[in-house]
Design a protein around this motif. Structure first.
Motif, PDB file in Angstrom:
ATOM      1  N   ASP A  48     -37.910 -33.370 -22.271  1.00 19.78           N
ATOM      2  CA  ASP A  48     -38.277 -32.252 -21.388  1.00 19.78           C
ATOM      3  C   ASP A  48     -37.729 -32.475 -19.979  1.00 19.78           C
ATOM      4  N   SER A  52     -35.067 -30.142 -18.092  1.00 16.52           N
ATOM      5  CA  SER A  52     -35.398 -29.591 -16.782  1.00 16.52           C
ATOM      6  C   SER A  52     -34.342 -29.970 -15.740  1.00 16.52           C
ATOM      7  N   GLU A  55     -31.173 -27.978 -16.220  1.00 18.34           N
ATOM      8  CA  GLU A  55     -31.309 -26.625 -15.678  1.00 18.34           C
ATOM      9  C   GLU A  55     -31.220 -26.633 -14.154  1.00 18.34           C
ATOM     10  N   LYS A  56     -31.860 -27.611 -13.521  1.00 18.67           N
ATOM     11  CA  LYS A  56     -31.784 -27.723 -12.058  1.00 18.67           C
ATOM     12  C   LYS A  56     -30.354 -27.975 -11.610  1.00 18.67           C
TER      13      LYS A  56
END
Length: 116
Positions: A48, A52, A55-56
């Motif tokens: 996860d 994340s 994506e950042k």
């Protein structure tokens, strides 16, 4: 009870053999997870975090960011104690997962300006 103990020992032995097999495969992230004895919850949390951070990274690149040290620091902060950032980066790149993120992290680590 002896039968249960024997079955556990056999499973542990088979797991050791599987770990040896994985060492030479391209599934290095899975190998690292097994080698470091991560639980399902720890593994899910790790994946996860990688998702994340990926994506950042995409968002920050789109916004014109040119340095990603904060992402490196955030990723490092969320790793289980048993896994180093270098181990994670190498394993992900070998397995071909989170490639853009891990390539950027590798470049930052190679610059030597980090204290990892």
């Amino acid at each position: 009870m002896d039968d249960l103990q024997r079955r556990i020992e056999t499973l542990e032995y088979h797991q050791q053999l599987l770990i040896r097999m994985l060492k030479f495969s391209n599934d290095q992230l899975y190998y690292l997870i097994i080698l470091k004895n991560l639980s399902r919850q720890e593994t899910e949390a790790l994946l996860d975090v990688c998702e994340s951070m990926s994506e950042k990274l995409q968002k920050q690149k789109a916004e014109g960011y040119v340095t990603f040290y904060p992402l490196l620091n955030e990723l490092q902060a969320h790793l289980p104690n048993s896994i180093s950032i270098n181990e994670l980066v190498q394993a992900c790149l070998k397995q071909g997962v989170y490639v853009a993120l891990m390539q950027n992290m590798k470049e930052l680590l190679e610059e030597g300006d980090c204290f990892f």
